[in-house]
Scaffold this motif. Structure first.
Motif, short mmCIF file in Angstrom:
data_model
loop_
_atom_site.label_atom_id
_atom_site.label_comp_id
_atom_site.label_asym_id
_atom_site.label_seq_id
_atom_site.Cartn_x
_atom_site.Cartn_y
_atom_site.Cartn_z
N PHE A 47 0.86 -1.18 0.00
CA PHE A 47 0.00 0.00 0.00
C PHE A 47 0.90 1.23 0.00
O PHE A 47 1.38 1.68 1.04
CB PHE A 47 -0.95 -0.05 1.19
CG PHE A 47 -1.84 -1.26 1.15
CD1 PHE A 47 -3.01 -1.25 0.41
CD2 PHE A 47 -1.47 -2.42 1.79
CE1 PHE A 47 -3.80 -2.38 0.34
CE2 PHE A 47 -2.25 -3.56 1.72
CZ PHE A 47 -3.43 -3.54 0.99
N HIS A 48 1.10 1.76 -1.20
CA HIS A 48 2.11 2.76 -1.48
C HIS A 48 1.67 4.13 -0.95
O HIS A 48 0.64 4.66 -1.36
CB HIS A 48 2.32 2.82 -2.99
CG HIS A 48 3.44 3.70 -3.44
ND1 HIS A 48 4.48 3.25 -4.23
CD2 HIS A 48 3.68 5.01 -3.25
CE1 HIS A 48 5.30 4.25 -4.49
NE2 HIS A 48 4.83 5.34 -3.91
N GLY A 49 2.47 4.68 -0.04
CA GLY A 49 2.24 6.03 0.47
C GLY A 49 1.41 6.08 1.74
O GLY A 49 1.31 7.14 2.37
N THR A 50 0.79 4.96 2.13
CA THR A 50 -0.05 4.95 3.32
C THR A 50 0.79 4.58 4.54
O THR A 50 1.95 4.17 4.43
CB THR A 50 -1.20 3.93 3.18
OG1 THR A 50 -0.64 2.62 3.04
CG2 THR A 50 -2.03 4.24 1.95
N SER A 51 0.18 4.73 5.71
CA SER A 51 0.84 4.35 6.96
C SER A 51 0.23 3.05 7.44
O SER A 51 -0.98 2.96 7.65
CB SER A 51 0.65 5.44 8.02
OG SER A 51 1.25 6.65 7.60
N GLN A 52 1.06 2.02 7.60
CA GLN A 52 0.60 0.74 8.10
C GLN A 52 1.73 0.08 8.88
O GLN A 52 2.88 0.47 8.75
CB GLN A 52 0.15 -0.18 6.96
CG GLN A 52 1.22 -0.58 5.97
CD GLN A 52 1.39 0.41 4.85
OE1 GLN A 52 0.44 1.07 4.45
NE2 GLN A 52 2.61 0.56 4.36
N PRO A 53 1.43 -0.93 9.72
CA PRO A 53 2.49 -1.62 10.46
C PRO A 53 3.51 -2.21 9.51
O PRO A 53 3.21 -2.56 8.36
CB PRO A 53 1.73 -2.71 11.23
CG PRO A 53 0.33 -2.22 11.32
CD PRO A 53 0.09 -1.44 10.06
N ASN A 54 4.73 -2.37 9.98
CA ASN A 54 5.81 -2.87 9.14
C ASN A 54 5.49 -4.23 8.54
O ASN A 54 5.80 -4.49 7.37
CB ASN A 54 7.10 -2.96 9.96
CG ASN A 54 8.28 -3.43 9.13
OD1 ASN A 54 8.72 -4.56 9.26
ND2 ASN A 54 8.80 -2.56 8.26
#
Length: 745
Positions: free
Chosen positions: A201-208
């Motif tokens: 998910f390019h550009g989003t914030s998510q867990p590593n």
């Protein structure tokens, strides 16, 4: 294609109860009683979410979501998803809203044509503001063939909503996914393909561990396996998602789509999944506050020699070698340039930017390709409002007529319309295109590529195409002829040279070129590949009908499906590969799916068609009656390309007989057939009609199927639920005439 009912086994984060226990026992008993009363009169496809079974099972899911511990993020299979929110639970919101709000709510809960009903599952309203905050997408990987411009059929890989029993909503680009800031997002990837894949998910914030990069944050999702990505949607913006396995190749094959995070608003309803990209009709509340229209614009450039490899070869080992080791992406030559999966002239029909004077339209632009796009809007100077999902401060926003978008980048533009002499030069039809010159062509022939138009509504024809300056479409008609892009027709009127098409290349001087012979880049002439849509249509024509008499005997056959039964050079397979039955016998097929994805056992030549669709690991059954003749019927998994990598077999009835030759229908065949059916959906951007039709004697069994339609204006005024009569050209498997018999109520 889909039968009268579709069978879906919902994913669940908890181990399934033993057969015959709890809610599973209830749902099975409902299915069995339904099947028992319909064994000889309907398409034998079962569904767990049918009638009373659906109510019982959904309630059980809702209770489980409250009482059970949530599954861990790395659970290999998510078997239940989230409790569904339906229109009845939102009645008060429906009554309270105005026309726009009601339309948005309808869009949020509307079925996706060709997809399983659980392709998008809406969960709880966690913040109490009147809209769901748990959104669960179920995606699979499909290999498809698309006509990107007249006569050019190209193979792609795409993420697609989980398909229904005999259909798929797969198209290029991969679907536009939309959520709201703060939503708890789950995306289950079912790897139905023959190569490993992931989602980043390019550009989003998510867990590593949700970042989707193989060997760094997660293992590749192998064929036959599934993985659920979970994260909380961060700040709003335009983002995208793509496969990160062999990422110099897989996104360019089509495994990429736009991912939009909308600002949080109360009662914020909108369609969460849009097949492909283009006009966004169910705008979110925050967008409606500032804009009167919205479009998602996904640009791609491809080298069709890469896309040709999986179409030209059948062994997955050879495909892997040629795509990932032989093909040198550093020497790729992009020759097809697309906007939302189409090239000109189809872009004018697929994604014209339809506007009214004195409004502002939001354009979300994504560049999936490997080249840089230089987007130029004729007659308009949009405002750059966002870059890579982040708002540009007001004082830094710029107004230009050409915007540069690099690979992987996104820009949001505010397109102002009207005639103010600064932002817009007045109504009409205005070109919008990539000013990189090769992108103006289809394999070197202009006009082509990612050309589209900004068209004011008064300049839009009844068939959805813009009206040119000649007062019609005459200037565009030549470009819808495949021979134009095959280089067989002059780009100018031969009358200019006092010639005709017949004499155009005759009588040229025999003298050598001035200054001697020389070479120049020439268009590569590759032979056309077989058309998959014609092959599928031929394969699904009935060759034997179920016995109309009372069955003389019964038989129960166990068929196992999954990776573990594949042989060398295969990925998926059935076991056994040959099944036997007697004439005029009622057969119960028990399908044990050992993979974590769906398999769909289909006997396409049988009338009515038999199909049993199971999302595994699970076991389900359905019944059919064999023909009263000795015949051998082809069977396969109807999930796209599973038969290509091993999932094929035979049903031998009585003494058997030579299987019907599934030859592609000749293009010159002009025989037509009459059909009657009910409209499921129209897809104007693809000039296709999805219709649930009765048996078309001599051509096709009763089923739900998607057909191309020509001329496209036949789709005008058709609505879901309309009962229609139609005429279909067998050679092209295309509907050429439609009459409404009874309008939908």
């Amino acid at each position: 294609m889909r039968g009268a009912n579709s069978k879906f086994v919902a994913p669940s984060p908890q181990p399934s109860p033993q057969r015959g226990e709890g809610a599973d026992r209830v749902s099975l008993s409902c299915v069995d009683s339904h099947d028992a009363s319909n064994t000889s009169s309907r398409l034998a496809v079962t569904t767990r979410f049918f009638g009373a079974c659906k109510t019982v099972f959904v309630v059980a899911i809702a209770l489980a979501s409250l009482l059970c511990t949530p599954a861990l993020a790395d659970d290999p299979v998510d078997r239940q998803g989230l409790p569904r929110v339906d229109r009845f639970a939102l009645t008060e919101a429906f009554r309270r809203g105005g026309e726009v709000e009601r339309a948005a709510l309808e869009a949020e809960v509307a079925a996706i044509p060709g997809a399983d009903e659980n392709a998008v599952v809406l969960g709880r309203d966690l913040d109490g503001d009147g809209d769901p905050d748990e959104i669960h997408f179920h995606l699979e990987v499909a290999e498809i063939q698309e006509e990107v411009y007249p006569g050019e059929f190209v193979r792609f890989w795409v993420f697609a909503p989980l398909g229904s029993s005999q259909n798929s909503a797969a198209r290029l680009p991969s679907p536009t996914l939309r959520v709201e800031e703060g939503d708890r997002v789950s995306i289950t990837l079912y790897n139905t393909h023959y190569l490993p894949h992931t989602i980043h998910f390019h550009g989003t914030s998510q867990p590593n561990d949700m970042d989707g990069v193989p060997h760094i944050t997660q293992a590749e999702v192998q064929p036959g396996q599934s993985f659920t990505y979970r994260f909380t949607a961060g700040p709003p913006g335009t983002f995208w998602y793509h496969c990160h396995v062999q990422d110099h190749v897989h996104p360019l094959m089509g495994l990429a789509g736009m991912f939009i995070i909308e600002p949080n608003r109360p009662h914020n309803h909108f369609a969460h999944l849009i097949p492909g990209a283009g006009r966004i009709t169910s705008m979110a509340k925050a967008t409606r506050e500032e804009y009167q229209g919205e479009y998602s614009l996904v640009y791609m450039d491809i080298d069709d020699r890469l896309n040709r490899i999986p179409a030209a070869y059948s062994d997955p080992r050879e495909i892997e070698k040629r795509m990932h080791r032989d093909y040198d992406s550093t020497q790729r030559k992009p020759n097809i340039f697309m906007l939302n999966g189409r090239s000109f002239p189809f872009t004018m029909r697929d994604t014209p930017l339809v506007v009214n004077p004195d409004e502002t339209v939001k354009l979300r632009v994504l560049n999936v390709g490997a080249g840089v796009r230089h987007l130029h809007t004729h007659g308009h100077h949009p405002i750059l409002t966002d870059v890579d999902g982040r708002a540009v401060p007001k004082e830094a926003q710029i107004t230009r007529d050409t915007f540069t978008v690099g690979p992987g980048q996104r820009v949001d533009l505010a397109l102002r319309t009207g005639n103010d002499g600064y932002y817009a030069a007045g109504p009409g039809v205005w070109l919008m295109h990539d000013h990189t010159q090769p992108a103006a062509s289809n394999k070197g022939i202009n006009p082509g590529g990612d050309h589209t138009v900004i068209v004011y509504k008064d300049f839009l024809g009844a068939d959805g195409l813009p009206i040119d300056q000649l007062g019609g479409h005459s200037a565009h008609s030549a470009y819808f002829n495949p021979e134009y892009y095959q280089g067989k027709l002059p780009v100018f009127d031969p009358n200019i040279f006092n010639s005709t098409i017949a004499t155009y290349e005759k009588g040229w001087p025999d003298a050598p070129p001035t200054g001697g012979r020389f070479d120049y880049p020439r268009r590569e002439a590759l032979a056309a590949l077989p058309r998959q849509d014609l092959i599928d249509a031929e394969r699904h024509r009935p060759v034997a009908s179920s016995c109309e008499e009372r069955p003389r005997s019964t038989r129960r056959i166990m068929v196992k499906a999954g990776r573990q039964y594949a042989r060398e050079g295969e990925v998926f397979a059935f076991e056994p590969r040959e099944i036997y039955a007697e004439r005029c016998e009622e057969v119960e097929i028990v399908l044990e799916n050992n993979d974590e994805i769906r398999h769909d056992l289909m006997i396409p030549g049988l009338n009515p068609i038999f199909a049993l669709n199971v999302v595994g690991p699970d076991t389900e059954s359905a019944r059919f009656v064999t023909p009263d003749e000795d015949v051998t019927l082809f069977l396969h998994c109807h999930v796209p390309i599973h038969d290509k990598v091993g999932m094929i077999g035979k049903l031998i009835i009585g003494k058997g007989g030579e299987p019907k030759v599934l030859a592609q229908a000749p293009a010159a065949e002009s025989k037509t057939y009459k059909g009657v059916g009910v409209v499921i959906a129209t897809v104007p951007r693809m000039n296709r009609l999805i219709v649930n039709h009765e048996e078309i004697k001599g051509f096709m069994a009763a089923m739900e199927m998607s057909y191309p339609v020509t001329p496209p204006d036949l789709l005008n005024s058709l609505n879901p639920g309309d009962k229609i009569g139609f005429i279909i050209d067998a050679g092209k498997s295309t509907i050429v005439a439609i009459e409404v018999i009874e309008a939908a109520k």
